[in-house]
Design a protein around this motif. Sequence first.
Motif, mmCIF file in Angstrom:
data_model
loop_
_atom_site.group_PDB
_atom_site.id
_atom_site.type_symbol
_atom_site.label_atom_id
_atom_site.label_comp_id
_atom_site.label_asym_id
_atom_site.label_seq_id
_atom_site.Cartn_x
_atom_site.Cartn_y
_atom_site.Cartn_z
ATOM 1 N N TYR A 92 2.352 22.761 -6.939
ATOM 2 C CA TYR A 92 2.154 21.579 -6.097
ATOM 3 C C TYR A 92 1.497 20.448 -6.895
ATOM 4 C CZ TYR A 92 3.315 23.920 -1.658
ATOM 5 O OH TYR A 92 3.956 24.544 -0.616
ATOM 6 N N ALA A 93 0.514 20.803 -7.735
ATOM 7 C CA ALA A 93 -0.194 19.763 -8.498
ATOM 8 C C ALA A 93 0.775 19.041 -9.439
ATOM 9 C CB ALA A 93 -1.346 20.375 -9.278
ATOM 10 N N ALA A 94 1.658 19.811 -10.089
ATOM 11 C CA ALA A 94 2.644 19.179 -10.983
ATOM 12 C C ALA A 94 3.576 18.275 -10.171
ATOM 13 C CB ALA A 94 3.441 20.248 -11.718
ATOM 14 N N ARG A 95 3.945 18.734 -8.986
ATOM 15 C CA ARG A 95 4.812 17.901 -8.138
ATOM 16 C C ARG A 95 4.100 16.604 -7.746
ATOM 17 N NH1 ARG A 95 7.440 21.419 -3.368
ATOM 18 N NH2 ARG A 95 7.015 23.440 -4.280
ATOM 19 N N LYS A 137 -8.089 16.770 -6.417
ATOM 20 C CA LYS A 137 -8.685 17.933 -5.739
ATOM 21 C C LYS A 137 -8.561 17.834 -4.222
ATOM 22 C CE LYS A 137 -12.055 18.145 -9.476
ATOM 23 N NZ LYS A 137 -13.436 17.868 -9.835
ATOM 24 N N ALA A 138 -7.418 17.355 -3.758
ATOM 25 C CA ALA A 138 -7.211 17.231 -2.314
ATOM 26 C C ALA A 138 -6.886 18.595 -1.721
ATOM 27 C CB ALA A 138 -6.055 16.270 -2.041
ATOM 28 N N GLY A 187 0.841 -1.191 0.000
ATOM 29 C CA GLY A 187 0.000 0.000 0.000
ATOM 30 C C GLY A 187 0.868 1.229 0.000
ATOM 31 N N GLY A 188 0.532 2.152 0.861
ATOM 32 C CA GLY A 188 1.313 3.387 0.949
ATOM 33 C C GLY A 188 0.438 4.551 0.575
ATOM 34 N N TYR A 189 0.613 5.659 1.301
ATOM 35 C CA TYR A 189 -0.243 6.814 1.077
ATOM 36 C C TYR A 189 0.631 8.032 0.862
ATOM 37 C CZ TYR A 189 -4.367 9.743 1.522
ATOM 38 O OH TYR A 189 -5.398 10.603 1.258
ATOM 39 N N SER A 190 0.479 8.657 -0.272
ATOM 40 C CA SER A 190 1.288 9.826 -0.593
ATOM 41 C C SER A 190 0.410 11.078 -0.531
ATOM 42 C CB SER A 190 1.878 9.639 -1.993
ATOM 43 O OG SER A 190 2.606 10.756 -2.358
ATOM 44 N N LEU A 191 0.621 11.879 0.493
ATOM 45 C CA LEU A 191 -0.144 13.123 0.637
ATOM 46 C C LEU A 191 0.173 14.080 -0.502
ATOM 47 C CD1 LEU A 191 0.478 13.918 4.407
ATOM 48 C CD2 LEU A 191 -1.735 13.378 3.405
ATOM 49 N N SER A 192 -0.761 14.966 -0.799
ATOM 50 C CA SER A 192 -0.461 15.983 -1.815
ATOM 51 C C SER A 192 0.653 16.886 -1.303
ATOM 52 C CB SER A 192 -1.710 16.816 -2.112
ATOM 53 O OG SER A 192 -1.921 17.739 -1.075
ATOM 54 N N CYS A 201 -3.259 17.730 -5.268
ATOM 55 C CA CYS A 201 -3.920 18.843 -4.580
ATOM 56 C C CYS A 201 -4.802 19.631 -5.545
ATOM 57 C CB CYS A 201 -2.891 19.757 -3.933
ATOM 58 S SG CYS A 201 -1.879 20.641 -5.096
ATOM 59 N N ARG A 202 -5.840 20.239 -4.978
ATOM 60 C CA ARG A 202 -6.642 21.171 -5.784
ATOM 61 C C ARG A 202 -5.727 22.338 -6.164
ATOM 62 N NH1 ARG A 202 -11.944 22.308 -6.471
ATOM 63 N NH2 ARG A 202 -12.621 20.796 -4.917
ATOM 64 N N SER A 203 -5.746 22.697 -7.424
ATOM 65 C CA SER A 203 -4.843 23.752 -7.856
ATOM 66 C C SER A 203 -5.512 24.593 -8.924
ATOM 67 C CB SER A 203 -3.561 23.121 -8.433
ATOM 68 O OG SER A 203 -2.812 24.085 -9.111
ATOM 69 N N GLU A 204 -5.353 25.890 -8.773
ATOM 70 C CA GLU A 204 -5.911 26.804 -9.785
ATOM 71 C C GLU A 204 -5.229 26.596 -11.136
ATOM 72 O OE1 GLU A 204 -3.974 30.955 -9.050
ATOM 73 O OE2 GLU A 204 -3.770 29.757 -7.229
ATOM 74 N N TYR A 205 -4.023 26.026 -11.103
ATOM 75 C CA TYR A 205 -3.280 25.844 -12.355
ATOM 76 C C TYR A 205 -3.888 24.762 -13.245
ATOM 77 C CZ TYR A 205 0.276 28.789 -10.291
ATOM 78 O OH TYR A 205 0.934 29.855 -9.729
ATOM 79 N N VAL A 206 -4.632 23.840 -12.644
ATOM 80 C CA VAL A 206 -5.200 22.750 -13.454
ATOM 81 C C VAL A 206 -6.253 23.299 -14.420
ATOM 82 C CG1 VAL A 206 -6.515 20.592 -13.390
ATOM 83 C CG2 VAL A 206 -4.613 20.945 -11.791
ATOM 84 N N PRO A 207 -7.309 23.986 -13.916
ATOM 85 C CA PRO A 207 -8.269 24.540 -14.901
ATOM 86 C C PRO A 207 -7.635 25.568 -15.838
ATOM 87 C CG PRO A 207 -8.769 25.305 -12.665
ATOM 88 C CD PRO A 207 -7.723 24.238 -12.534
#
Lengths: 184, 278
Positions: free
Chosen positions: B263-266, B214-215, A29-34, B240-246
Amino acid sequence: MHMARKTTEALEREHIAASIARDLPPLGGGYSLSSATAVPLKRALRGVWGVVSHEVGGEPFIDRIATRSLKGIELQDIEYRAEYDFKESICIKRVDIDGRADLVEGGAAYRFRQRLALSWDLEGPERLRVRPELAYQYTTLDEVPAPVKEMESTGDDLVIVFHLDGDELVLEEGDDFKRLRRLA
Amino acid sequence: MGPSLRELGLSIVAVANQKGGVGKTVTTLNLAAGLAREGQRVLVIDGDPQGNLTLLLGRRAAAPANPDAPATASRARKPAPHDLSDLLAAIAEKKGVAISGFIEKGVRRGLDLIPSRNRRMRMELGDAEIKSAAPGFAKLLSRLAEHYDWILLDTSPSNGPLERSLIAACEAVIIPLEFQLFSVAGLEAILSEVRECAADHGREIRAHALVFVKAENKVSRIDEYRKVFARFRLPVFEICRSEYVPRSIERRKTLWETAPASYAARDYARIIDKSFLG
């Protein structure tokens, strides 16, 4: 003890997750946070933390040291210090134990030093995945040094449950429970 | 996070979920473009008749010829003459397939596309034709996999014969979803569909990872979701939710072209690093 009542939604979610999990193959498994969550959380962990309380199996760790550090010889006047220095992806753990061993010939100064380099990363919101990369430790008795033991990584990861509680960091690894306070 | 797709020797990957609006197309786009950016040879297939991925990546039909236009314009790359709908029809009719006519080469550096431009694909082809094309399509992808490091398929939010045929042609599935009860409930359905497709075609199809899109920490009960899924036996990634996506979609660009340091690209880069390249 107050127990929060779970909402229907929470129960439903756990039920679904458990039902799905039953059918999943035993993959890793494993969970990668944003990054947006992980970066500030990792930043909050960075720095030097000193252990202010440490229990193993509900018993103070210092009591364990007293009876288990030297084979059959009890230690007295123990001073135990442990620090975790969290850097970008490496954590240096330092453990210093000083005390007095009651030998037949009389009291002898006891000193134990351990330095451990761990690589670490977040795995989800409350778990750290750490891997011991390198460690060394030595013990001296009555100022007579024993050889430094060097330990290399076994490649095995450990999972430590953590949470930030005000200005304290709580680490749990099985029955090992530590509370740490920021030193720097 | 478990073995990567490269370590497992799996290179044909569907991005699928029967639920709509969970970021399948954006995830496919950014994973495919991110892999190409890492120097990988990538073929991306727009398996959704809505053709959104094609709209984002594909070439537009040329405007009527302008006699005053400079000579270079005539050398501009044109859209592929045929799309996925034509490809499935040709396979179903057992016509010889010259695959080059279906692929738009170099829609980005290292990235080729089999487009989808026929919104009436389901009606025109019909379930029986799509089903009969499935084995041939799977064979074709296996052959194409010899020329590409990765083949990624975007799918539509449905569980009809088209989606099942696309999933059946894959070796692994990545499942995007949202932090919502309905989305999690839909996860059970897609995992079961993957198992059924694998059983029907007598091959293994690996549900490889979950991608929560969209986290953001203000999402209701996100910590509870995280606790439940942190114990899951599938690797879980958050985007992550990011304004850059739309914003990047509006400009018909990938995140790598508009906000590579976001962050979204990362987050997409982490999936590529851990789940694909390993």
